[in-house]
Write a protein that holds these residues in place. Structure first.
Motif, PDB file in Angstrom:
ATOM      1  N   CYS A   1      22.433 -65.993  28.011  1.00  0.00           N
ATOM      2  CA  CYS A   1      21.484 -65.167  28.441  1.00  0.00           C
ATOM      3  C   CYS A   1      20.890 -65.362  29.729  1.00  0.00           C
ATOM      4  O   CYS A   1      20.328 -66.554  30.387  1.00  0.00           O
ATOM      5  CB  CYS A   1      20.297 -65.847  27.346  1.00  0.00           C
ATOM      6  SG  CYS A   1      20.774 -65.365  25.597  1.00  0.00           S
ATOM      7  N   GLY A   2      21.431 -64.403  30.576  1.00  0.00           N
ATOM      8  CA  GLY A   2      20.937 -64.589  31.977  1.00  0.00           C
ATOM      9  C   GLY A   2      21.443 -63.250  32.636  1.00  0.00           C
ATOM     10  O   GLY A   2      21.604 -62.383  32.037  1.00  0.00           O
ATOM     11  N   VAL A   3      21.748 -63.145  33.878  1.00  0.00           N
ATOM     12  CA  VAL A   3      22.169 -62.085  34.573  1.00  0.00           C
ATOM     13  C   VAL A   3      23.605 -61.890  34.512  1.00  0.00           C
ATOM     14  O   VAL A   3      24.311 -62.919  34.322  1.00  0.00           O
ATOM     15  CB  VAL A   3      21.481 -62.007  35.976  1.00  0.00           C
ATOM     16  CG1 VAL A   3      19.966 -61.521  35.971  1.00  0.00           C
ATOM     17  CG2 VAL A   3      21.668 -63.089  36.916  1.00  0.00           C
ATOM     18  N   HIS A   4      24.237 -60.767  35.017  1.00  0.00           N
ATOM     19  CA  HIS A   4      25.540 -60.446  34.868  1.00  0.00           C
ATOM     20  C   HIS A   4      26.580 -61.620  35.610  1.00  0.00           C
ATOM     21  O   HIS A   4      27.559 -61.842  34.881  1.00  0.00           O
ATOM     22  CB  HIS A   4      25.817 -59.055  35.667  1.00  0.00           C
ATOM     23  CG  HIS A   4      27.154 -58.370  35.124  1.00  0.00           C
ATOM     24  ND1 HIS A   4      28.437 -58.832  35.696  1.00  0.00           N
ATOM     25  CD2 HIS A   4      27.777 -57.678  33.987  1.00  0.00           C
ATOM     26  CE1 HIS A   4      29.425 -58.357  35.268  1.00  0.00           C
ATOM     27  NE2 HIS A   4      29.026 -57.572  34.271  1.00  0.00           N
TER      28      HIS A   4
ATOM     29  N   LEU B   1      29.543 -62.990  25.757  1.00  0.00           N
ATOM     30  CA  LEU B   1      28.900 -61.580  25.507  1.00  0.00           C
ATOM     31  C   LEU B   1      27.356 -61.804  26.326  1.00  0.00           C
ATOM     32  O   LEU B   1      26.709 -62.933  26.366  1.00  0.00           O
ATOM     33  CB  LEU B   1      28.403 -61.775  23.993  1.00  0.00           C
ATOM     34  CG  LEU B   1      29.497 -61.812  23.131  1.00  0.00           C
ATOM     35  CD1 LEU B   1      29.375 -61.676  21.552  1.00  0.00           C
ATOM     36  CD2 LEU B   1      30.584 -60.538  23.190  1.00  0.00           C
ATOM     37  N   LEU B   2      27.092 -60.667  26.991  1.00  0.00           N
ATOM     38  CA  LEU B   2      25.777 -60.553  27.658  1.00  0.00           C
ATOM     39  C   LEU B   2      24.830 -59.478  26.725  1.00  0.00           C
ATOM     40  O   LEU B   2      25.165 -58.533  26.649  1.00  0.00           O
ATOM     41  CB  LEU B   2      25.993 -60.033  29.076  1.00  0.00           C
ATOM     42  CG  LEU B   2      26.448 -60.787  30.257  1.00  0.00           C
ATOM     43  CD1 LEU B   2      26.952 -59.989  31.316  1.00  0.00           C
ATOM     44  CD2 LEU B   2      25.302 -61.811  30.617  1.00  0.00           C
ATOM     45  N   PRO B   3      23.842 -60.345  26.367  1.00  0.00           N
ATOM     46  CA  PRO B   3      22.756 -59.252  25.631  1.00  0.00           C
ATOM     47  C   PRO B   3      22.409 -58.104  26.475  1.00  0.00           C
ATOM     48  O   PRO B   3      22.353 -57.061  25.729  1.00  0.00           O
ATOM     49  CB  PRO B   3      21.477 -60.289  25.482  1.00  0.00           C
ATOM     50  CG  PRO B   3      21.964 -61.597  25.716  1.00  0.00           C
ATOM     51  CD  PRO B   3      23.372 -61.502  26.732  1.00  0.00           C
TER      52      PRO B   3
ATOM     53  N   ALA C   1      21.426 -56.563  33.154  1.00  0.00           N
ATOM     54  CA  ALA C   1      20.680 -57.456  33.748  1.00  0.00           C
ATOM     55  C   ALA C   1      21.336 -58.012  34.987  1.00  0.00           C
ATOM     56  O   ALA C   1      22.639 -58.541  34.589  1.00  0.00           O
ATOM     57  CB  ALA C   1      20.374 -58.781  32.594  1.00  0.00           C
ATOM     58  N   ASP C   2      20.922 -57.595  36.081  1.00  0.00           N
ATOM     59  CA  ASP C   2      21.879 -58.184  37.376  1.00  0.00           C
ATOM     60  C   ASP C   2      20.894 -58.494  38.390  1.00  0.00           C
ATOM     61  O   ASP C   2      19.872 -58.002  38.433  1.00  0.00           O
ATOM     62  CB  ASP C   2      22.487 -56.550  37.891  1.00  0.00           C
ATOM     63  CG  ASP C   2      23.689 -56.708  38.525  1.00  0.00           C
ATOM     64  OD1 ASP C   2      24.293 -57.755  38.695  1.00  0.00           O
ATOM     65  OD2 ASP C   2      24.258 -55.686  39.267  1.00  0.00           O
ATOM     66  N   CYS C   3      21.700 -59.350  39.187  1.00  0.00           N
ATOM     67  CA  CYS C   3      21.118 -59.978  40.496  1.00  0.00           C
ATOM     68  C   CYS C   3      21.164 -59.162  41.518  1.00  0.00           C
ATOM     69  O   CYS C   3      22.276 -58.900  42.071  1.00  0.00           O
ATOM     70  CB  CYS C   3      21.561 -61.411  40.432  1.00  0.00           C
ATOM     71  SG  CYS C   3      21.188 -62.105  41.901  1.00  0.00           S
ATOM     72  N   PRO C   4      20.155 -58.438  42.232  1.00  0.00           N
ATOM     73  CA  PRO C   4      20.477 -57.662  43.514  1.00  0.00           C
ATOM     74  C   PRO C   4      21.189 -58.284  44.529  1.00  0.00           C
ATOM     75  O   PRO C   4      21.983 -57.837  45.072  1.00  0.00           O
ATOM     76  CB  PRO C   4      18.932 -57.056  43.718  1.00  0.00           C
ATOM     77  CG  PRO C   4      18.036 -57.904  42.790  1.00  0.00           C
ATOM     78  CD  PRO C   4      18.827 -58.426  41.822  1.00  0.00           C
ATOM     79  N   MET C   5      20.919 -59.846  44.595  1.00  0.00           N
ATOM     80  CA  MET C   5      21.258 -60.496  45.769  1.00  0.00           C
ATOM     81  C   MET C   5      22.697 -60.407  45.472  1.00  0.00           C
ATOM     82  O   MET C   5      23.511 -60.648  46.582  1.00  0.00           O
ATOM     83  CB  MET C   5      20.740 -61.851  45.676  1.00  0.00           C
ATOM     84  CG  MET C   5      21.291 -62.630  47.080  1.00  0.00           C
ATOM     85  SD  MET C   5      20.447 -64.039  47.283  1.00  0.00           S
ATOM     86  CE  MET C   5      20.697 -64.887  45.765  1.00  0.00           C
TER      87      MET C   5
ATOM     88  N   ASP D   1      15.202 -58.749  35.851  1.00  0.00           N
ATOM     89  CA  ASP D   1      16.375 -58.585  35.318  1.00  0.00           C
ATOM     90  C   ASP D   1      16.444 -59.846  34.575  1.00  0.00           C
ATOM     91  O   ASP D   1      17.162 -59.572  33.455  1.00  0.00           O
ATOM     92  CB  ASP D   1      17.429 -58.675  36.233  1.00  0.00           C
ATOM     93  CG  ASP D   1      17.679 -57.435  37.008  1.00  0.00           C
ATOM     94  OD1 ASP D   1      18.394 -56.634  36.629  1.00  0.00           O
ATOM     95  OD2 ASP D   1      17.060 -57.406  38.286  1.00  0.00           O
ATOM     96  N   MET D   2      16.042 -61.159  34.788  1.00  0.00           N
ATOM     97  CA  MET D   2      16.216 -62.059  33.484  1.00  0.00           C
ATOM     98  C   MET D   2      15.443 -61.743  32.244  1.00  0.00           C
ATOM     99  O   MET D   2      15.785 -62.255  31.293  1.00  0.00           O
ATOM    100  CB  MET D   2      15.584 -63.348  34.323  1.00  0.00           C
ATOM    101  CG  MET D   2      16.579 -63.921  35.424  1.00  0.00           C
ATOM    102  SD  MET D   2      17.958 -64.957  34.562  1.00  0.00           S
ATOM    103  CE  MET D   2      18.850 -65.840  36.053  1.00  0.00           C
ATOM    104  N   LYS D   3      14.216 -61.000  32.653  1.00  0.00           N
ATOM    105  CA  LYS D   3      13.538 -60.482  31.323  1.00  0.00           C
ATOM    106  C   LYS D   3      14.115 -59.517  30.576  1.00  0.00           C
ATOM    107  O   LYS D   3      13.328 -59.332  29.632  1.00  0.00           O
ATOM    108  CB  LYS D   3      12.265 -60.313  31.905  1.00  0.00           C
ATOM    109  CG  LYS D   3      11.301 -61.348  32.890  1.00  0.00           C
ATOM    110  CD  LYS D   3      11.417 -62.612  32.310  1.00  0.00           C
ATOM    111  CE  LYS D   3      10.572 -63.801  32.979  1.00  0.00           C
ATOM    112  NZ  LYS D   3      11.206 -64.974  33.231  1.00  0.00           N
ATOM    113  N   ARG D   4      15.159 -59.012  30.944  1.00  0.00           N
ATOM    114  CA  ARG D   4      15.886 -58.038  30.264  1.00  0.00           C
ATOM    115  C   ARG D   4      16.419 -58.346  28.890  1.00  0.00           C
ATOM    116  O   ARG D   4      16.632 -57.814  27.864  1.00  0.00           O
ATOM    117  CB  ARG D   4      16.690 -57.195  31.021  1.00  0.00           C
ATOM    118  CG  ARG D   4      16.408 -56.361  31.987  1.00  0.00           C
ATOM    119  CD  ARG D   4      17.489 -55.562  32.926  1.00  0.00           C
ATOM    120  NE  ARG D   4      18.013 -54.579  32.124  1.00  0.00           N
ATOM    121  CZ  ARG D   4      17.811 -53.194  32.468  1.00  0.00           C
ATOM    122  NH1 ARG D   4      17.183 -52.808  33.537  1.00  0.00           N
ATOM    123  NH2 ARG D   4      18.428 -52.269  31.560  1.00  0.00           N
TER     124      ARG D   4
END
Ligand code: 13P
Ligand code: SF4
Length: 301
Positions: free
Chosen positions: A56-59, A75-77, A81-85, A259-262
């Motif tokens: 549970c986090g970003v890609h 598995l990514l929920p 959910a991606d970190c732009p940086m 993104d984290m809140k997705r």
């Protein structure tokens, strides 16, 4: 059955484990088996026996989990959910720097894609960046992608020539000096604890600079009872859980990583039931990107 009960039931049936970063929503942190910062979660993922990890986090977090545990299903929920940086580096800039400085070490913040990790010599997280870079023999360091964390490391290690490019975290970089000053005026006893992804002006005002787990540890061990927090608001769940008697203030423009809140309970349930959203890294990228991550774990220990 509640969603929480259903998650617990399927998790047990499939021998899955749920890992969550401090920035995901409180209800997601509540169903997690382990909550932590990027360094803790990446170390942990490798040692777990469970064949299925719900990250549970970003890609980039799921990808790092997969790079360190290629035999597991990660598995990514939410795959979006991606970190732009994590994308803010151009290969030609890294290559130009390598040509200019033959002894260069390219140090890559874990908040980066697997592809960018393949251009690097070693990875770091905000919790271990100073330690890992201090342990490198190289004098010339290119730190990618976060210019704020890179500049913070440069201040801590004046004996090294730490260069940065132009990446940044939009959430931390826009934490406002003005809003922090207002909070300090309203709460003069409060200590200011900030993440190193914040701007230099914000870092200069801080009483403590550290990773999410560093901020939580500092607040928990401090005798002070009031704190102004300069990082994503998700940390308030753990801060309040560990310190119910203490007060935490966030800037009025609350730092929220959308993104984290997705990541939601419904999405966790869906991937647990279906096995969808399994993180995939191609074999050639996996070996080249896994190496700097493994090296980080060695140098940080
Ligand atoms: P931590 O490594 O401190 O958990 O930070 C991760 C992150 O995404 C910060 O923006
Ligand atoms: Fe990326 Fe910033 Fe969100 Fe962390 S808070 S995941 S660095 S955008």
């Amino acid at each position: 059955m509640t969603k929480q009960e259903e998650i617990a039931k399927i998790k047990a049936e499939k021998n899955a484990v749920i890992l969550a970063h401090y920035y995901v929503s409180p209800e997601v942190q509540e169903v997690a088996d382990f909550i932590g910062d990027s360094f803790y979660l990446s170390k942990l993922a490798q040692g777990l026996e469970n064949p299925i990890i719900v990250y549970c986090g970003v890609h980039f977090m799921g990808e790092s989990g997969k790079l360190l545990s290629p035999q597991k299903q990660v598995l990514l929920p939410d795959l979006h959910a991606d970190c732009p940086m994590a994308h803010m580096v151009r290969k030609e800039d890294v290559e130009r720097c390598r040509r200019e400085y033959p002894d260069l070490a390219v140090v890559c913040y874990i908040n980066s894609t697997a592809q960018i990790k393949t251009w690097s010599d070693v990875c770091v997280t905000s919790a271990n960046a100073v330690k890992v870079i201090r342990n490198l023999k190289n004098h010339n360091i290119l730190f990618i992608p976060d210019q704020n964390l890179g500049r913070y490391v440069a201040q801590q290690l004046p004996e090294k020539n730490v260069m940065v490019l132009d990446g940044y975290c939009p959430i931390h970089d826009r934490i406002s000096v003005q809003e922090l000053h207002e909070l300090k005026q309203a709460h003069p006893q409060a200590e200011l604890l900030v993440h190193p992804e914040c701007s230099a002006e914000v870092r200069e005002m801080a009483d403590y600079i550290g990773s999410t787990s560093g901020i939580i540890k500092y607040a928990t061990e401090s005798t002070n009872t009031e704190f102004i927090i300069g990082t994503e608001v998700g940390v308030s769940y753990e801060l309040n859980r560990k310190n119910p008697q203490k007060t935490f203030y966030f800037p009025k423009t609350v730092p929220v990583c959308a993104d984290m809140k997705r990541v939601t309970l419904d999405k966790i349930l869906h991937v647990l039931k279906t096995g969808e959203n399994s993180v995939h890294v191609s074999t050639d990228v996996a070996s080249a990107a896994g190496y700097p991550l493994q090296r980080m774990l060695e140098l940080a220990n």
